[in-house]
Structure formats: structure tokens, C-alpha cells
Design an enzyme around this catalytic site. Structure first.
Site, short mmCIF file in Angstrom:
data_model
loop_
_atom_site.label_atom_id
_atom_site.label_comp_id
_atom_site.label_asym_id
_atom_site.label_seq_id
_atom_site.Cartn_x
_atom_site.Cartn_y
_atom_site.Cartn_z
N ARG A 72 125.24 39.99 25.03
CA ARG A 72 124.86 41.47 25.01
C ARG A 72 124.52 42.09 26.38
O ARG A 72 124.21 43.36 26.12
CB ARG A 72 124.00 41.20 23.64
CG ARG A 72 124.48 41.16 22.26
CD ARG A 72 123.27 41.42 21.32
NE ARG A 72 124.16 41.02 20.14
CZ ARG A 72 123.41 41.07 18.89
NH1 ARG A 72 122.21 41.82 19.08
NH2 ARG A 72 123.78 40.67 17.71
N ASP A 98 113.44 53.61 12.98
CA ASP A 98 114.09 52.36 13.46
C ASP A 98 113.57 52.18 15.08
O ASP A 98 113.20 53.38 15.61
CB ASP A 98 115.56 52.14 13.56
CG ASP A 98 116.18 51.06 13.76
OD1 ASP A 98 116.69 50.32 12.81
OD2 ASP A 98 116.12 50.34 14.82
#
Ligand SMILES: C[S@@+](CC[C@H](N)C(=O)[O-])C[C@H]1O[C@@H](n2cnc3c(N)ncnc32)[C@H](O)[C@@H]1O
Length: 279
Positions: A41, A149
Site C-alpha cells: 500500500r 471517517d
């Protein structure tokens, strides 16, 4: 992935620095088994912005560089979601919770729902669809969803309300027409959530490990598929703080692989990963 297969040097020390920082900042645990995931990632960002050096990347993290930290957190969060994921929760909301709140909150005509860990927005928009369907027969109610979030990228996408047509393929043509506008020309293949649904929702960036800035309490909290990545101590603290943000009888919905068993005694199970705050 063995060492030789990696394009850039990524030592156990690099991994330890990154994982301890991420856990301290977000509560997300990164055990050794996640080393390959972390490398895959981050490597494209390390190539692009740090000359392929995880040393340079870790130094920027240690120095508190805000862009690096944001990039790291956005890259590490797992954002898998879908419209009406775990559909039974939305059925329960419409069949039990909203009819109950219609009576319980009759004096204020106000309902507050929190989608905590809303990712790209499919969860709060699914809630908005349920609210629209239910409250069109009950005008005059003030019903709102707070969607939060930690990851700025997913939140931006959530607020835009734009999805590929494949993301909404489960809906009938009539449902798609009712809830989404189809993109034309360069937006062909995209849909946008209609504004009457968006109006139910406020999107805000919020780290669940930090103090909650919201005043008031919530009638319903959805925090689904978020705490699986947290250690037990973080889970205990979070559910205690959720309980403080609800009145007795408030509803808490968690993900299918999550449980409050041995985590909180402030909630009682209503079955199927649905809980109620006890008095
Ligand atoms: C797998 S998604 C779940 C989305 C949605 N609730 C669902 O069930 O479909 C988990 C979300 O939790 C968010 N998250 C993880 N740690 C967080 C934290 N400390 N504070 C706020 N959000 C967090 C991630 O960014 C991610 O978008």
C-alpha cells in the site's frame, strides 16, 4: 513476499516504526502478518514522493510531516463497503427502530443517527434511503445522519455522492432512477446520489480515538466493520464513549464479525449484531 521481490528496502525496523505510529494514531493494529500489505500500500507513494526510500518516509513520519501522515493513514485504512451491506440491519431499522422512535421522540420530532466509520458513503446513503422511505409518510420531522471517517480520501468521495454504475447494480431501474442521477458525456458510467438524500447527511472527518466534539446524543449509532482492526483496550474505551453519546434504549449496530461480549456491559444484545444501551 520475500525480500528479493521488493523493489525498495523495507526492513522489520521500518515496519515496526510505521505500525507503532499507525496503532497509536488510529487504533488500527498491524501485526507482523500485515508487513506485505503495508509495503504494497505504501510503495507507490514511497517511489513517487520519497525517492524509493522507506528511511526518508519514516523520517517524515517521525518529524510529524502532516502530508506524510495523512497519506500513511489514508493508505492503511481498509475501506471495503457497499450499499445496504448487512441488509438485515436496514430492515430492522425500518421495521422496529424508526416506528419506535416515532412514538418515543414525538415531543421533539427529532432523530439523530451516526454512521461512525462511513468509508465512501454507501452506509449513510443507505440510511438516508431508509429515512426517506419511512418519513415521507410522516412530515415535519427533523431527521439527520452524521457520517464520519478518519480517511480524508474516502470522506471526499462520500461527500461527492458519485459512484460507478457497477456500485449500484443491485438496485432495480426504478430504484436507480429514484435515488441517483445518471452521468452524461464524460460522466457516462457514473451516478450521483440525488440531493434530497444528501440533505439528510453531514460528512465530517473524525478520528474515533479522539474526543467526540458533537454536543447532543444519538438515537442510533452504526459503527460496523471498524473495530475489528482495533485492540481490545481501544474497543472497550470506544464503546464506553459511544454509550455516553446515547440515552438509555439507544441502538448500536456493529459489523457481522464483531461482538461486545467481554467488551462492554453498557449494552444488551437485541440479536444479530444489534445492541441497545441499558439504563
Ligand atoms: C471497512 S470500512 C467500514 C465501512 C462501513 N461502516 C461498512 O460497514 O460498510 C472501515 C472504516 O473505518 C475507518 N476507520 C478506521 N479507523 C478509524 C478511526 N480511528 N477513526 C475513524 N474511522 C476509522 C476507515 O477509514 C474505514 O473507512
Amino acid at each position: 513476499m520475500d525480500k528479493a521481490a521488493r523493489e525498495f528496502e523495507f526492513s522489520d525496523k521500518h515496519f515496526a516504526r510505521i505500525s507503532s505510529f499507525v496503532t497509536a494514531q488510529t487504533g488500527i493494529l498491524l501485526p507482523a502478518a500485515k508487513k506485505d500489505m503495508v509495503y504494497s500500500r505504501l510503495s507507490k507513494h514511497v517511489r513517487r514522493n520519497y525517492g524509493g526510500s522507506f528511511d526518508a518516509f519514516c523520517l517524515a513520519v517521525d518529524n510529524g510531516d502532516p502530508d506524510t501522515i495523512e497519506l500513511l493513514i489514508n493508505a492503511i485504512t481498509t475501506n471495503l463497503t457497499a450499499f445496504f451491506r448487512e441488509k438485515h440491519h436496514f430492515d430492522y431499522l425500518k421495521q422496529h427502530v424508526l416506528p419506535e422512535l416515532l412514538i418515543k421522540n414525538q415531543a421533539t420530532k427529532k432523530i439523530r443517527i451516526w454512521s461512525a466509520g462511513c468509508s465512501t458513503g454507501e452506509e449513510p446513503y443507505s440510511l438516508a434511503i431508509c429515512l426517506h422511505q419511512f418519513f415521507k409518510g410522516h412530515p415535519g420531522w427533523d431527521v439527520k445522519v452524521l457520517a464520519t471517517d478518519l480517511d480524508a480520501n474516502v470522506l471526499e468521495q462520500a461527500a461527492s455522492g458519485i459512484y460507478t454504475i457497477e456500485r449500484v447494480s443491485q438496485f432495480s431501474e426504478d430504484e436507480k432512477h429514484a435515488w441517483f442521477s445518471r452521468g452524461k458525456a464524460e460522466n457516462n458510467g457514473l451516478v450521483k446520489v440525488k440531493s434530497f438524500l444528501k440533505e439528510f447527511i453531514s460528512f465530517r472527518r473524525l478520528n474515533l480515538l479522539h474526543p467526540f466534539p458533537m454536543k447532543g446524543t444519538f438515537d442510533v449509532i452504526f459503527c460496523r466493520n471498524v473495530i475489528i482492526y482495533f485492540d481490545k483496550t481501544t474497543q472497550v474505551g470506544l464503546f464506553h464513549r459511544f454509550a455516553e453519546k446515547m440515552l438509555p434504549g439507544g441502538y448500536l449496530f456493529i459489523g457481522h464479525s464483531e461482538t461486545l461480549f467481554n467488551i462492554s456491559n453498557q449494552f444488551v444484545s437485541d440479536g444479530n449484531t444489534i445492541y441497545r444501551r441499558i439504563t
